[in-house]
Design a protein around this motif. Sequence first.
Motif, PDB file in Angstrom:
ATOM      1  N   PHE A  10      15.333  11.187 -50.472  1.00 29.75           N
ATOM      2  CA  PHE A  10      14.448  10.064 -50.157  1.00 29.75           C
ATOM      3  C   PHE A  10      13.269   9.995 -51.126  1.00 29.75           C
ATOM      4  CE2 PHE A  10      16.563   9.877 -45.986  1.00 29.75           C
ATOM      5  CZ  PHE A  10      16.813   8.521 -45.964  1.00 29.75           C
ATOM      6  N   PHE A  33      20.836   3.681 -47.499  1.00 33.63           N
ATOM      7  CA  PHE A  33      21.930   3.883 -46.536  1.00 33.63           C
ATOM      8  C   PHE A  33      22.583   5.249 -46.774  1.00 33.63           C
ATOM      9  CE2 PHE A  33      21.573  -0.691 -46.905  1.00 33.63           C
ATOM     10  CZ  PHE A  33      21.906  -1.198 -45.667  1.00 33.63           C
ATOM     11  N   THR A  40      20.465   8.417 -45.899  1.00 30.45           N
ATOM     12  CA  THR A  40      20.320   8.633 -44.458  1.00 30.45           C
ATOM     13  C   THR A  40      21.580   9.311 -43.934  1.00 30.45           C
ATOM     14  OG1 THR A  40      18.990   6.637 -44.377  1.00 30.45           O
ATOM     15  CG2 THR A  40      19.838   7.455 -42.278  1.00 30.45           C
ATOM     16  N   SER A  71      23.259  10.302 -41.111  1.00 29.27           N
ATOM     17  CA  SER A  71      24.293   9.858 -40.173  1.00 29.27           C
ATOM     18  C   SER A  71      25.015   8.620 -40.705  1.00 29.27           C
ATOM     19  CB  SER A  71      23.682   9.569 -38.804  1.00 29.27           C
ATOM     20  OG  SER A  71      22.704   8.561 -38.915  1.00 29.27           O
ATOM     21  N   VAL A 116      24.686   5.309 -35.092  1.00 31.95           N
ATOM     22  CA  VAL A 116      24.834   5.097 -36.529  1.00 31.95           C
ATOM     23  C   VAL A 116      24.564   3.636 -36.859  1.00 31.95           C
ATOM     24  CG1 VAL A 116      26.486   5.081 -38.438  1.00 31.95           C
ATOM     25  CG2 VAL A 116      26.458   6.996 -36.818  1.00 31.95           C
ATOM     26  N   LEU A 119      20.869   2.487 -36.831  1.00 32.45           N
ATOM     27  CA  LEU A 119      20.156   2.886 -38.043  1.00 32.45           C
ATOM     28  C   LEU A 119      20.635   2.071 -39.251  1.00 32.45           C
ATOM     29  CD1 LEU A 119      17.922   4.807 -38.617  1.00 32.45           C
ATOM     30  CD2 LEU A 119      19.587   6.613 -39.062  1.00 32.45           C
ATOM     31  N   TYR A 120      21.945   1.821 -39.299  1.00 33.76           N
ATOM     32  CA  TYR A 120      22.505   1.006 -40.381  1.00 33.76           C
ATOM     33  C   TYR A 120      21.792  -0.341 -40.432  1.00 33.76           C
ATOM     34  CZ  TYR A 120      25.889  -1.607 -43.189  1.00 33.76           C
ATOM     35  OH  TYR A 120      26.480  -2.378 -44.160  1.00 33.76           O
ATOM     36  N   ILE A 134      18.146  -0.171 -41.644  1.00 33.07           N
ATOM     37  CA  ILE A 134      18.074  -0.095 -43.111  1.00 33.07           C
ATOM     38  C   ILE A 134      18.469  -1.433 -43.728  1.00 33.07           C
ATOM     39  CG2 ILE A 134      18.855   1.141 -45.160  1.00 33.07           C
ATOM     40  CD1 ILE A 134      19.586   3.467 -43.320  1.00 33.07           C
ATOM     41  N   PHE A 135      19.461  -2.066 -43.135  1.00 33.03           N
ATOM     42  CA  PHE A 135      19.908  -3.356 -43.667  1.00 33.03           C
ATOM     43  C   PHE A 135      18.746  -4.356 -43.676  1.00 33.03           C
ATOM     44  CE2 PHE A 135      21.619  -7.639 -42.842  1.00 33.03           C
ATOM     45  CZ  PHE A 135      22.308  -7.817 -44.036  1.00 33.03           C
ATOM     46  N   PRO A 142       5.378   3.825 -48.881  1.00 27.56           N
ATOM     47  CA  PRO A 142       6.808   3.851 -48.528  1.00 27.56           C
ATOM     48  C   PRO A 142       7.253   5.191 -47.940  1.00 27.56           C
ATOM     49  CG  PRO A 142       6.519   2.866 -50.686  1.00 27.56           C
ATOM     50  CD  PRO A 142       5.177   3.417 -50.281  1.00 27.56           C
ATOM     51  N   LEU A 143       6.467   6.260 -48.178  1.00 27.30           N
ATOM     52  CA  LEU A 143       6.844   7.573 -47.643  1.00 27.30           C
ATOM     53  C   LEU A 143       6.979   7.540 -46.125  1.00 27.30           C
ATOM     54  CD1 LEU A 143       4.819  10.157 -49.756  1.00 27.30           C
ATOM     55  CD2 LEU A 143       7.301   9.988 -49.540  1.00 27.30           C
ATOM     56  N   LEU A 181      10.336   6.128 -45.390  1.00 28.56           N
ATOM     57  CA  LEU A 181      11.374   7.072 -45.807  1.00 28.56           C
ATOM     58  C   LEU A 181      11.436   8.248 -44.844  1.00 28.56           C
ATOM     59  CD1 LEU A 181      10.719   7.031 -49.660  1.00 28.56           C
ATOM     60  CD2 LEU A 181      12.468   5.797 -48.396  1.00 28.56           C
ATOM     61  N   LEU A 205      13.365   7.197 -41.764  1.00 26.97           N
ATOM     62  CA  LEU A 205      14.812   7.118 -42.002  1.00 26.97           C
ATOM     63  C   LEU A 205      15.427   8.511 -42.086  1.00 26.97           C
ATOM     64  CD1 LEU A 205      15.162   4.252 -44.634  1.00 26.97           C
ATOM     65  CD2 LEU A 205      15.488   4.156 -42.160  1.00 26.97           C
ATOM     66  N   PHE A 206      14.731   9.399 -42.793  1.00 25.17           N
ATOM     67  CA  PHE A 206      15.247  10.762 -42.917  1.00 25.17           C
ATOM     68  C   PHE A 206      15.397  11.393 -41.535  1.00 25.17           C
ATOM     69  CE2 PHE A 206      13.792  15.200 -42.677  1.00 25.17           C
ATOM     70  CZ  PHE A 206      14.934  15.803 -43.156  1.00 25.17           C
ATOM     71  N   GLU A 228      15.575  10.038 -38.453  1.00 28.81           N
ATOM     72  CA  GLU A 228      16.613   9.447 -37.598  1.00 28.81           C
ATOM     73  C   GLU A 228      18.014   9.808 -38.104  1.00 28.81           C
ATOM     74  OE1 GLU A 228      16.251   7.686 -34.674  1.00 28.81           O
ATOM     75  OE2 GLU A 228      14.227   8.509 -34.919  1.00 28.81           O
ATOM     76  N   GLY A 229      18.180   9.785 -39.413  1.00 25.34           N
ATOM     77  CA  GLY A 229      19.486  10.094 -39.993  1.00 25.34           C
ATOM     78  C   GLY A 229      19.892  11.527 -39.705  1.00 25.34           C
ATOM     79  N   PHE A 230      18.916  12.426 -39.803  1.00 25.36           N
ATOM     80  CA  PHE A 230      19.208  13.838 -39.544  1.00 25.36           C
ATOM     81  C   PHE A 230      19.550  14.043 -38.071  1.00 25.36           C
ATOM     82  CE2 PHE A 230      17.633  18.324 -38.945  1.00 25.36           C
ATOM     83  CZ  PHE A 230      18.729  18.900 -39.554  1.00 25.36           C
ATOM     84  N   GLY A 260      20.977  11.931 -36.003  1.00 24.55           N
ATOM     85  CA  GLY A 260      22.349  11.482 -35.791  1.00 24.55           C
ATOM     86  C   GLY A 260      23.359  12.457 -36.384  1.00 24.55           C
TER      87      GLY A 260
END
Lengths: 551, 341
Positions: free
Chosen positions: A319, A366, A369, A371, B21, B24-25, B28-29, B75-76, B79, B82-83, B85-87, B89
């Motif tokens: 990131f 995308f 990230t 997941s 998933v 979060l997709y 980001i979209f 922007p951090l 970011l 996102l990091f 939430e992604g982790f 999941g």
Amino acid sequence: MAGEHTDLNYLNHERGIKSWLLTLDHKRIGIMYLVSVMIAFALGGVMALLVRTELAFKGETMMEADTYNQVFTLHGAIMVFLFIIPSVPAALGNFFLPIMLGAKDVAFPKLNLASYYIYVLGTIFTIVAILVGHVDTGWTFYTPYSARADSSVVWMTMGVFILGFSSILTGVNFVATVHKMRAPGLVWTRLPLFIWGIYATAVIQVLATPVLAITLFLLAMEKVLTIGIFDPQLGGDPVLFQHFFWFYSHPAVYIMILPGMAVVNELIATFSQRKIFGYMFVAMSSVALALLGFLVWGHHMFTSGMSEYATMVFSALTFLVAIPSGVKVFNWVATLYQGSISLASPMLYALGFIALFTIGGLTGLFLGTLSVDIHLHDTYFVVAHFHYVMVGGTVFGFLGGIHYWWPKMTGRMYNETTARWAFALVFTGFNVTFFSQFVMGSQGMPRRYYDYLDQFQPLHMTSSGGAYILGVGFLVMTVMFIQSLRSGAQAPANPWASAGYEWQTTSPPHPHNFAVDPEMTRGPYDYHLCTDEELFDGLRAPEEPAAEHAA
Amino acid sequence: MTKPEGTLQLPPQMSTLAPQVDFLYYVIFWVSVVFFVAIVGVMVWYTIRYRRRSGVKPQPTGHNTPLEIAWTFLPLLLLGYLFHEGFKGYVFGAVAPDEAIEIRVRGMQWNWEFEHPPGIIELNTLQVPVHEPIKLVMSSSDVLHSFFVPSLRIKRDVVPGMYTSMWFEATSLTSKEKPLTIFCTEYCGAPLGIDNSALPNTNHSTMLASLNVVTRKAYMKFLEEGPPMPAECDGNPNPAACWGEKLRVSAGCQSCHAVDGVTNAPGPNWKGLFGATRKFVDGKSQTADENYIATSIREPQSQIVSGYANVNMPPYRLSDKQIDAIIAYMRSLNGTSAPDK
């Protein structure tokens, strides 16, 4: 210097094939690189069209699965190793880095020529592997598949191994040149941003490429001596290969994109006649990308079976890459503010770069990230993402650079109208080809597939159609450039009215770059400090009488 | 029961992981859409507003350090979100609940083998019960593969020499006609110079399997009885041979074994094989009877017929009934003079 006209230039001061093959002139070496990488680009492009033709229809269209696998491998390997990596640094960098430094040549001219011949040797190995063998591993050569495949993989990796040395030597040469050969007055804070980008690239080339050499060497050792390193049947670890491979190949992504960004800096500055906004931030963002590029290789391996902790760290670091990339884009756009913007063909490529690189960068979110990446990994989404960065980014930057510096390199102008048509075709074709691939990928279409399920047929067809538009665009561009060489108008010294140093010498340049050793008294983007003579584009009525040589 | 629908961008949501998933997709979209429109919008606006006009000079570039700092560091925050939430999941998908049913997955060029807890084996089809956590413990017997089911939003590489695992819980049933597709997403090649590209399970792009999400009751029945005979063979005069013929395709036998009595594929032709005398590389010989066929399927390396020493057939773990079906099919190949499909 601008209006000064002399018949002596690097193209005509010596003649004959030998004067080219044995030249130590960085400009001639740059031209030889340019011709070589364009041939590689054409070859890789033909492979791309073959891939897209096969995929236009479901089932077998023109080749069987095994042939298809070889074709997409060659497309990837040629484009990455023979084209993109040497494209901007070795071709445009070689030509313009010394001129923009006000130097007569690079620091080690003989090494420079050697690096070209090493490139040729590596290319020959690669071509031999293609002709005699059966290379179907994908450009990543993942083990254990590559360890078991046909032995021509060894030839191919040997070719890439040799190409790596060419890359290292060019990098060493550029680093030394930037440090030691700057003209008087050219302090680091005045350095053109093209140089900053190429310099950051050179540092990565020197540090990362040896790892590729080590990896490919280990691969060859395993294959030839059956020592277990990567192949589990011999007691090796296939995931180790991926770590090795991406430890080089991720920094290599920055070897590919930084030079593209470097060119765009020059284009935006020249065609808005303004210094790049936040010069130091932009310069340092190149250095930051070069450093961060070494720390994120694991993001190619989120599904590989690597530990969850490693995965977490790589995701977080990935990131961070968004920061310097964002800084560049924001600063480019800010540079346009209150500029004097010309939409000449090189600028179209620069603006195209910003739009496409933005898509490439945002789709990287995308994939960073975790997941979401699990779903998208190894699908067409990834294929589209890196084509937006590599083609929409690097190739657009490269093409913009070729258009921009063409008058300087060849002494000829090209047909601007045709150039715009070619741009329109390339831009449209590219987006049709690859935007459809984002949708296919998020719907679950895996990459490197010879055949696919019915549901993907319409989008595959669309993508293939786009590829043909792209192909026509390149054809039009090729014809335009050939036309220019044969019958293009004589180029003035500074057709774009740029403040850049390289435009202050004649077109084509003097064999020693400048007739008189230059001294830099202003920055390369200080339009407000330029005299009318320095910005004279050879067309408009000048105030100084020095203009009669123009036209 | 309504079937989940896919969207323009994403396939239907069929697992407990999928909604997380997808949320979060789409975050980001939309973030991407906003950034793209803002950046390109401003770029186009400036390009028009500040287009080159004669007599208008560009303004020298100024400085705005607060602005630079803001767009470098703000922007951090995004970011970081996102990091995180992604982790979250990712960890959800990586750590299977203790009560999960464990299914062994074995990848091989170009088939998927699944082993259910009581030792029931399926080839290129997988039955799982709905609303139950399923843990997949995966390995490969040759090169890298990767197990991917888009509608479940799961993917993990299948690696030789180590186990990898992941889990999922399916949230809706699939119909018999429309099972989910299991894809291989790590490139695994194609056979050299053999043109059988059109057939299933003959190269990386056809290394597919069907995933049937069934009721718990149907799954228990499946575990008791083993893989059932396909319904199409029910009315067939020789149902076992019909099943065998289908198995040849679904189990991937057809990538190496032809049945016309002529073609020289990598493995022996099946027509005329049953009852023939087989000569082995060690000099011994045997009549190809039921025992011989069964052994050749389960332990192919134990008796190599001369002329096939370089062919590396992997062991296939079919049920007794399935092997009966293949034998019945081979016999039917010999028994009639009618040409085979």
